[in-house]
Design a protein around this motif. Structure first.
Motif: not given
Ligand code: SF4
Ligand code: SF4
Length: 81
Positions: A2-4, A18-25, A37-42, A47-51
Motif C-alpha cells: 500500500a502507499l503512505l 481520484e482514488c478508484p478504491n476510495q482508500a483516501i480520506s 483498500r489501496c492496491t497501488e492502483c493495480v 501507475q498509482p494515480t494519487c502519486v
Molecule cells: S495508489 Fe491508487 S488505490 Fe492506492 S491510495 Fe493511491 S489512488 Fe488509491
C-alpha cells in the motif's frame, strides 16, 4: 504494498477524489490511505494515480504493508468482486 501519505501533505484534496478504491480520506491532521483498500492502483491504472496528481510528491511506499503484484490483484478482486 500500500502507499503512505507523509506528514508533508498540504491537504489539497487532489488525491482523494481520484482514488478508484476510495482508500483516501482525511485523517487526524493530513490525508491518510487505508492499506486494506489501496492496491497501488493495480487493476485500474498503470501507475498509482494519487502519486500522479499529488503536487508535492508526499506519497511513498508503505514499508509496513509490503505486498506482491499478485496480492494487490487479489485485493482488487476482493474490493470489486
Ligand atoms: S495508489 Fe491508487 S488505490 Fe492506492 S491510495 Fe493511491 S489512488 Fe488509491
Ligand atoms: S494530493 Fe498530496 S498534498 Fe494533496 S491531499 Fe493528497 S497527499 Fe496531500
Amino acid at each position: 504494498m500500500a502507499l503512505l501519505i507523509t506528514d508533508k501533505c498540504i491537504n489539497c484534496d487532489m488525491c482523494d477524489p481520484e482514488c478508484p478504491n476510495q482508500a483516501i480520506s482525511f485523517g487526524q491532521k493530513v490525508y491518510e490511505i487505508d492499506p486494506h483498500r489501496c492496491t497501488e492502483c493495480v487493476g485500474h491504472y498503470e501507475q498509482p494515480t494519487c502519486v500522479s496528481v499529488c503536487p508535492i510528491d508526499c506519497i511513498i511506499k508503505d514499508p509496513a504493508h509490503i505486498e506482491s503484484e499478485a496480492q494487490l490483484l487479489e485485493k482488487f478482486v476482493r474490493l470489486h468482486g
